[in-house]
Design a protein around this motif. Structure first.
Motif, PDB file in Angstrom:
ATOM      1  N   LYS A 115      55.182  72.769  64.561  1.00 12.59           N
ATOM      2  CA  LYS A 115      55.599  74.033  63.917  1.00 12.59           C
ATOM      3  C   LYS A 115      57.082  74.294  63.580  1.00 12.59           C
ATOM      4  CE  LYS A 115      55.013  79.205  63.986  1.00 12.59           C
ATOM      5  NZ  LYS A 115      54.686  80.289  64.922  1.00 12.59           N
ATOM      6  N   TYR A 116      58.144  74.050  64.414  1.00 15.61           N
ATOM      7  CA  TYR A 116      59.517  74.101  64.211  1.00 15.61           C
ATOM      8  C   TYR A 116      60.275  72.925  63.811  1.00 15.61           C
ATOM      9  CZ  TYR A 116      58.652  78.842  66.036  1.00 15.61           C
ATOM     10  OH  TYR A 116      57.971  80.161  66.208  1.00 15.61           O
ATOM     11  N   ALA A 117      59.500  71.768  63.836  1.00 13.97           N
ATOM     12  CA  ALA A 117      60.232  70.765  63.493  1.00 13.97           C
ATOM     13  C   ALA A 117      61.100  70.528  62.244  1.00 13.97           C
ATOM     14  CB  ALA A 117      59.156  69.228  63.459  1.00 13.97           C
ATOM     15  N   ASN A 118      60.790  71.175  61.109  1.00 16.39           N
ATOM     16  CA  ASN A 118      61.455  71.405  60.084  1.00 16.39           C
ATOM     17  C   ASN A 118      62.813  72.220  60.297  1.00 16.39           C
ATOM     18  OD1 ASN A 118      59.767  69.635  58.499  1.00 16.39           O
ATOM     19  ND2 ASN A 118      58.624  71.069  57.402  1.00 16.39           N
TER      20      ASN A 118
ATOM     21  N   GLU B 149      55.879  66.138  59.409  1.00 17.32           N
ATOM     22  CA  GLU B 149      54.679  65.115  59.139  1.00 17.32           C
ATOM     23  C   GLU B 149      54.991  64.010  60.111  1.00 17.32           C
ATOM     24  OE1 GLU B 149      54.368  64.011  55.019  1.00 17.32           O
ATOM     25  OE2 GLU B 149      54.675  65.994  54.197  1.00 17.32           O
ATOM     26  N   ILE B 150      56.149  63.721  60.248  1.00 20.47           N
ATOM     27  CA  ILE B 150      56.576  62.675  61.062  1.00 20.47           C
ATOM     28  C   ILE B 150      56.549  62.913  62.407  1.00 20.47           C
ATOM     29  CG2 ILE B 150      58.550  61.054  62.012  1.00 20.47           C
ATOM     30  CD1 ILE B 150      59.728  61.415  59.167  1.00 20.47           C
ATOM     31  N   THR B 151      56.745  64.035  62.925  1.00 22.17           N
ATOM     32  CA  THR B 151      56.241  64.660  64.402  1.00 22.17           C
ATOM     33  C   THR B 151      54.673  64.441  64.605  1.00 22.17           C
ATOM     34  OG1 THR B 151      58.547  66.013  64.197  1.00 22.17           O
ATOM     35  CG2 THR B 151      56.757  66.403  65.925  1.00 22.17           C
TER      36      THR B 151
ATOM     37  N   ILE C 114      54.324  55.131  56.716  1.00 24.68           N
ATOM     38  CA  ILE C 114      54.216  55.374  55.257  1.00 24.68           C
ATOM     39  C   ILE C 114      53.155  54.637  54.968  1.00 24.68           C
ATOM     40  CG2 ILE C 114      55.220  54.153  53.373  1.00 24.68           C
ATOM     41  CD1 ILE C 114      57.041  56.278  54.392  1.00 24.68           C
ATOM     42  N   GLU C 115      52.640  53.785  55.742  1.00 23.79           N
ATOM     43  CA  GLU C 115      51.085  53.150  55.426  1.00 23.79           C
ATOM     44  C   GLU C 115      50.191  54.258  55.700  1.00 23.79           C
ATOM     45  OE1 GLU C 115      50.733  49.627  57.483  1.00 23.79           O
ATOM     46  OE2 GLU C 115      52.349  48.666  56.589  1.00 23.79           O
TER      47      GLU C 115
ATOM     48  N   GLU D  52      63.115  60.306  50.698  1.00 25.55           N
ATOM     49  CA  GLU D  52      63.497  61.532  51.168  1.00 25.55           C
ATOM     50  C   GLU D  52      62.784  61.372  52.752  1.00 25.55           C
ATOM     51  OE1 GLU D  52      62.200  66.309  51.102  1.00 25.55           O
ATOM     52  OE2 GLU D  52      61.288  64.753  49.277  1.00 25.55           O
ATOM     53  N   LEU D  53      61.544  60.795  52.791  1.00 24.67           N
ATOM     54  CA  LEU D  53      61.104  60.718  54.188  1.00 24.67           C
ATOM     55  C   LEU D  53      61.970  59.573  54.977  1.00 24.67           C
ATOM     56  CD1 LEU D  53      57.316  60.499  53.492  1.00 24.67           C
ATOM     57  CD2 LEU D  53      58.610  62.470  54.715  1.00 24.67           C
ATOM     58  N   LYS D  54      62.426  58.657  54.288  1.00 22.73           N
ATOM     59  CA  LYS D  54      63.136  57.744  55.162  1.00 22.73           C
ATOM     60  C   LYS D  54      64.501  58.391  55.638  1.00 22.73           C
ATOM     61  CE  LYS D  54      65.028  52.857  54.611  1.00 22.73           C
ATOM     62  NZ  LYS D  54      65.137  51.762  53.962  1.00 22.73           N
ATOM     63  N   MET D  55      65.103  59.196  55.020  1.00 22.10           N
ATOM     64  CA  MET D  55      66.427  59.893  55.136  1.00 22.10           C
ATOM     65  C   MET D  55      66.009  60.707  56.253  1.00 22.10           C
ATOM     66  SD  MET D  55      69.488  60.569  54.914  1.00 22.10           S
ATOM     67  CE  MET D  55      69.864  59.560  53.515  1.00 22.10           C
ATOM     68  N   THR D  56      64.770  61.512  56.332  1.00 19.69           N
ATOM     69  CA  THR D  56      64.579  62.534  57.208  1.00 19.69           C
ATOM     70  C   THR D  56      64.415  61.742  58.594  1.00 19.69           C
ATOM     71  OG1 THR D  56      63.259  63.695  55.632  1.00 19.69           O
ATOM     72  CG2 THR D  56      62.669  64.131  58.038  1.00 19.69           C
ATOM     73  N   PHE D  57      63.582  60.636  58.600  1.00 17.15           N
ATOM     74  CA  PHE D  57      63.200  59.617  59.881  1.00 17.15           C
ATOM     75  C   PHE D  57      64.671  59.411  60.488  1.00 17.15           C
ATOM     76  CE2 PHE D  57      62.081  56.192  61.975  1.00 17.15           C
ATOM     77  CZ  PHE D  57      60.955  56.439  62.746  1.00 17.15           C
ATOM     78  N   LYS D  58      65.687  59.075  59.371  1.00 20.86           N
ATOM     79  CA  LYS D  58      66.866  58.661  60.047  1.00 20.86           C
ATOM     80  C   LYS D  58      67.734  59.900  60.881  1.00 20.86           C
ATOM     81  CE  LYS D  58      71.521  57.592  58.456  1.00 20.86           C
ATOM     82  NZ  LYS D  58      72.365  57.359  57.061  1.00 20.86           N
TER      83      LYS D  58
END
Length: 487
Positions: free
Chosen positions: A96-99, A109-111, A126-127, A140-146
């Motif tokens: 809920k609070y990850a973002n 989504e990653i969490t 990604i797959e 964008e997701l790659k930057m978030t993952f970083k």
């Protein structure tokens, strides 16, 4: 392990993995470290089925394994960590609070993916989402993952993570003792080795899942990278760092506590201070010193309207800087939320996490007493806490409401208040015995925690009964099962 805690852990595992894996996990929770053959024997499952269950639990970081030497052969023992099981209760809060905590879109989504699979890679994520590497969403997701990796919300999975903390400490102790002597070590040598291991900090050479070393001290001040430089290894396995998420959840509760006890402006400043020290280890007793000037600069601009309104209502000559310093001084005076270290740079402040957490636990306990026993119950509890051991006559002399109030005896029945007998004669006759009333908040916290575990276990049990068709049972029986033990 307490019966309530055992039931809760088993129900959590059943809820996530099913009843077959629950039976295997229950054996480890009850018996402790066991080899595969004994786990299969106690769970009454075949060896192959037991091995499959253990693979699932290892994948989700619940079970540890270690290889030990027994005579002329090696044996693998398995153990389960109950703290990892209980952490699954907070998964909804993490998502809920990850973002909000990571301050980047897509963190939830990653969490969610990492929690669902136990461990995972960025390529696997990604797959699983069927995202093409040519789209903007991939970038964008790659930057978030970083960002998640840099801020330690995800930690890389290493080979040594398969061993429990107890096994790692034991192996490290054996290695150090082998350097000291080849014979039985003396008591002095054992003490020196333990002191040396206790002083060892985290090793910076441990793999972080990056192609180059990440400088965690300069996360908020990133340097310009060379073109094509990619610090994240997309095939590295990661898992969710529960301690980091728990620390953020703790900080959120501290901010709410300050807001309820003081006002919104004080909570804004408390949140700014907690965000500044966010890059520390979550289990530190206290934070590093922060200057008042840095806190003033870090207060968001959009929050200044609230301070402007307060400055208009204050006397002339009060600036925003002076107002924030006044709030900092008030946070130092009020319940030790902050502590002033020295006067350098306008004042250096530290956060004492253990003292704030004690205040939070005390507030929760008194709220429970207020809800169940009313204001008189809170007065009795506070009186015993301040005055320590008192007999009934002394309590009545201090507070007359105790004379006509049976609430103290009801509080004693729940295990919150203890009574110590002090006999005046050798025969221990009740008529010649003092009965001293006392309260220990730490024991009260344990009672509340046990009630909390039992309540959650009862809620799981009722839901499982309804899902398995137990709703056909008589209404009186269903009502009895729904009653929790928090009363």
């Amino acid at each position: 392990m307490a019966q309530a805690l055992l039931r809760l852990c088993c129900y959590i595992i059943r809820d996530d993995f099913g009843p077959i894996i629950e039976e295997v996990a229950k054996v480890l929770l009850q018996k402790g470290r066991l080899p595969l053959v004994y786990i299969s024997k106690f769970s009454k499952k075949s060896v192959s089925k037991t091995r499959e269950c253990l693979f699932v639990l290892i994948q989700h970081n619940l079970v540890y394994w270690t290889e030990t030497r027994e005579g002329s052969r090696n044996s693998i023992h398995y153990s389960i960590d109950q703290n990892e099981v209980l952490a699954r209760v907070n998964f909804g809060i993490y998502i809920k609070y990850a973002n909000e905590w990571v301050r980047h879109r897509g963190a939830d989504e990653i969490t969610y993916y990492m929690l669902l699979n136990g461990k995972g890679t960025f390529n696997g994520f990604i797959e699983d989402r069927n995202i093409s590497k040519r789209t903007n969403k991939y970038k964008e997701l790659k930057m978030t993952f970083k960002k998640i990796v840099e801020r330690r919300y995800l930690t890389p999975v290493r080979i040594t993570d398969s061993k429990s903390a107890q096994d790692k400490a034991s192996e490290a102790e054996q290695r150090e003792l082998a350097k000291v002597t080849n014979f039985i070590p003396t008591k002095k040598q054992m003490a020196e080795v333990k002191a040396k291991l206790a002083a060892v900090t985290d090793d910076d050479s441990v793999a972080t899942g990056s192609k180059r070393k990440i400088n965690f001290d300069s996360i908020e001040r990133p340097t310009k990278q060379q073109k094509g430089d990619d610090p994240i290894d997309e095939n590295q396995y990661y898992r969710v760092n529960y301690e980091k998420f728990n620390a953020k959840s703790r900080n959120r509760q501290i901010v709410e506590f300050v807001k309820a006890q003081i006002n919104q402006s004080a909570s804004i400043i408390a949140k700014v201070v907690l965000d500044i020290v966010d890059d520390e280890k979550p289990n530190d007793v206290e934070s590093y010193a922060i200057s008042a000037q840095r806190i003033i600069r870090s207060v968001p601009i959009e929050k200044t309207d609230l301070f402007n309104q307060q400055m208009q209502s204050a006397r002339r000559g009060v600036t925003r800087e002076i107002l924030i310093k006044q709030y900092l001084d008030y946070l130092v005076e009020y319940d030790d939320i902050l502590r002033k270290k020295d006067e350098n740079m306008g004042g250096m402040y530290i956060i004492r996490y253990n003292e704030i957490c004690e205040s939070l636990k005390k507030e929760i306990f008194e709220d429970v007493i207020m809800e169940k026993y009313g204001f008189k119950g809170v007065r009795i509890v506070r009186l015993l806490y301040e005055k320590s051991k008192l007999d009934e006559k002394a309590i009545v002399n201090i507070d007359e409401s105790f004379r006509s109030s049976p609430k103290a005896y009801r509080i004693n029945e729940r295990g919150f208040v203890q009574i110590q007998e002090v006999p005046r004669s050798a025969d221990r006759a009740p008529s010649r015995t003092f009965y001293l009333w006392d309260i220990d908040y730490k024991k009260c916290y344990d009672v509340l925690l046990n009630n909390y575990h039992q309540t959650l276990a009862n809620i799981h049990q009722v839901r499982f009964d309804y899902e398995s068709g137990a709703s056909k049972t008589p209404r009186k029986e269903r009502k009895r099962r729904c009653i929790t033990t928090i009363e």
